[in-house]
Design a protein around this motif. Structure first.
Motif, mmCIF file in Angstrom:
data_model
loop_
_atom_site.group_PDB
_atom_site.id
_atom_site.type_symbol
_atom_site.label_atom_id
_atom_site.label_comp_id
_atom_site.label_asym_id
_atom_site.label_seq_id
_atom_site.Cartn_x
_atom_site.Cartn_y
_atom_site.Cartn_z
ATOM 1 N N ALA A 185 -0.905 -9.426 -17.730
ATOM 2 C CA ALA A 185 0.343 -8.941 -18.236
ATOM 3 C C ALA A 185 1.856 -8.752 -17.543
ATOM 4 N N THR A 186 1.369 -8.964 -16.300
ATOM 5 C CA THR A 186 2.987 -8.366 -15.721
ATOM 6 C C THR A 186 3.416 -10.175 -15.190
ATOM 7 N N GLY A 187 2.101 -10.579 -14.574
ATOM 8 C CA GLY A 187 2.019 -11.670 -13.693
ATOM 9 C C GLY A 187 1.896 -12.070 -12.475
ATOM 10 N N ALA A 188 1.502 -10.561 -12.078
ATOM 11 C CA ALA A 188 1.626 -10.762 -10.488
ATOM 12 C C ALA A 188 0.729 -11.204 -10.318
ATOM 13 N N GLY A 189 -0.564 -11.219 -10.964
ATOM 14 C CA GLY A 189 -2.049 -10.959 -10.601
ATOM 15 C C GLY A 189 -2.165 -13.182 -9.448
ATOM 16 N N THR A 190 -2.883 -12.575 -9.243
ATOM 17 C CA THR A 190 -3.170 -14.061 -7.990
ATOM 18 C C THR A 190 -4.318 -14.672 -9.548
ATOM 19 N N ALA A 191 -4.440 -15.970 -8.682
ATOM 20 C CA ALA A 191 -5.844 -16.775 -9.730
ATOM 21 C C ALA A 191 -6.686 -16.626 -9.844
ATOM 22 N N SER A 192 -7.506 -15.478 -9.115
ATOM 23 C CA SER A 192 -8.950 -14.340 -9.000
ATOM 24 C C SER A 192 -8.737 -13.366 -9.948
ATOM 25 N N GLY A 193 -6.928 -12.856 -10.658
ATOM 26 C CA GLY A 193 -6.891 -11.977 -11.221
ATOM 27 C C GLY A 193 -6.587 -10.461 -11.015
ATOM 28 N N ASP A 194 -6.784 -10.498 -9.486
ATOM 29 C CA ASP A 194 -6.555 -9.419 -8.671
ATOM 30 C C ASP A 194 -4.718 -9.101 -8.472
ATOM 31 N N ALA A 195 -4.792 -7.808 -9.211
ATOM 32 C CA ALA A 195 -3.436 -7.642 -8.799
ATOM 33 C C ALA A 195 -3.003 -7.647 -7.563
ATOM 34 N N ALA A 196 -1.381 -7.468 -7.369
ATOM 35 C CA ALA A 196 -0.931 -8.004 -5.861
ATOM 36 C C ALA A 196 -0.881 -6.406 -5.540
ATOM 37 N N PRO A 197 -1.393 -6.693 -4.097
ATOM 38 C CA PRO A 197 -1.345 -5.386 -3.608
ATOM 39 C C PRO A 197 0.248 -4.135 -4.057
ATOM 40 N N SER A 198 -0.015 -2.859 -3.960
ATOM 41 C CA SER A 198 1.304 -1.880 -4.313
ATOM 42 C C SER A 198 2.503 -1.977 -2.435
ATOM 43 N N LYS A 199 3.432 -1.866 -2.617
ATOM 44 C CA LYS A 199 4.284 -1.686 -2.110
ATOM 45 C C LYS A 199 4.061 -1.180 -0.707
ATOM 46 N N ALA A 200 3.022 0.287 -1.031
ATOM 47 C CA ALA A 200 2.590 1.095 -0.025
ATOM 48 C C ALA A 200 2.002 0.412 1.091
ATOM 49 N N ILE A 201 0.658 -0.101 0.279
ATOM 50 C CA ILE A 201 -0.041 -0.477 0.882
ATOM 51 C C ILE A 201 0.770 -1.746 1.828
ATOM 52 N N GLU A 202 1.774 -2.905 0.977
ATOM 53 C CA GLU A 202 2.347 -3.950 1.670
ATOM 54 C C GLU A 202 2.600 -3.493 3.656
ATOM 55 N N ASP A 203 3.929 -2.036 2.882
ATOM 56 C CA ASP A 203 4.518 -1.048 3.738
ATOM 57 C C ASP A 203 3.824 -1.432 5.147
ATOM 58 N N ALA A 204 2.676 -0.378 4.731
ATOM 59 C CA ALA A 204 1.881 -0.012 5.505
ATOM 60 C C ALA A 204 1.253 -1.334 6.831
ATOM 61 N N GLU A 205 0.662 -2.155 6.045
ATOM 62 C CA GLU A 205 0.458 -3.618 6.391
ATOM 63 C C GLU A 205 1.286 -4.033 7.036
ATOM 64 N N GLN A 206 2.696 -4.070 6.842
ATOM 65 C CA GLN A 206 3.448 -4.852 7.972
ATOM 66 C C GLN A 206 4.101 -3.728 9.356
ATOM 67 N N ARG A 207 3.901 -2.547 9.321
ATOM 68 C CA ARG A 207 3.758 -1.281 10.044
ATOM 69 C C ARG A 207 2.823 -1.887 11.208
ATOM 70 N N LEU A 208 2.079 -1.653 11.022
ATOM 71 C CA LEU A 208 0.397 -2.336 11.535
ATOM 72 C C LEU A 208 0.470 -3.508 12.270
ATOM 73 N N GLY A 209 1.685 -4.893 11.868
ATOM 74 C CA GLY A 209 1.528 -5.477 12.458
ATOM 75 C C GLY A 209 0.713 -7.368 11.182
ATOM 76 N N ILE A 210 0.430 -6.288 10.620
ATOM 77 C CA ILE A 210 -0.322 -7.706 9.706
ATOM 78 C C ILE A 210 0.223 -7.804 8.253
ATOM 79 N N PRO A 211 0.316 -9.241 8.682
ATOM 80 C CA PRO A 211 1.627 -9.761 7.715
ATOM 81 C C PRO A 211 0.741 -10.568 6.432
#
Length: 147
Positions: A36-62
């Motif tokens: 519905a949002t168009g934010a999913g990937t080809a496999s249909g998974d939802a995009a990672p949340s902003k909190a997860i993206e922020d945490a990954e960035q702090r940990l050096g995960i691109p």
């Protein structure tokens, strides 16, 4: 960030990702569908949340690489050994992104980076220190050159 904090945040990320991936449950109808949002990937998974993206960035995960970067990264791994990717490019990208976190967490301990890379990429095929060094360089070059 100390080692224990890094481990705790990593565990929280894994748990959050697991909960996100499971779906279902009483409250799942409150979340918008990926289609519905168009934010999913080809496999249909939802995009990672902003909190997860922020945490990954702090940990050096691109973030996940774009298609061209992924293709160059997979080609670099295949040049080292066809057994690294072994037909599973998404797994190789996931392991590479995690390796970026190790580079970030242990910036002055190259031997640890190589050993963690060896452990992370070895499975049915065991990689030696020389191959692990090359894998680490490919990860660093293609996925996280800023680390």
């Amino acid at each position: 960030m100390n080692h224990r904090t890094t481990i705790a945040v990593s565990a929280a990320l894994v748990a959050a990702a697991g909960l996100t991936a499971c779906g279902g449950g009483a409250k799942s109808e409150n979340r918008p569908a990926a289609a519905a949002t168009g934010a999913g990937t080809a496999s249909g998974d939802a995009a990672p949340s902003k909190a997860i993206e922020d945490a990954e960035q702090r940990l050096g995960i691109p973030p996940k690489p774009n298609a061209a970067t992924q293709a160059r990264y997979i080609a670099a791994l295949d040049a080292i050994s066809r057994d690294i990717v072994n037909g599973k490019p998404e797994r190789a990208v996931s392991r590479g992104r995690s390796t970026c976190g190790s580079i970030h967490s242990f910036p002055k301990d190259h031997a640890k980076q190589v050993d963690l890379t060896r452990q992370r990429f070895s499975g049915a095929t065991q990689f030696d220190a020389a191959q692990s060094e090359k894998i680490l360089q490919a990860v660093h070059t293609h996925l996280c050159p800023k680390n």
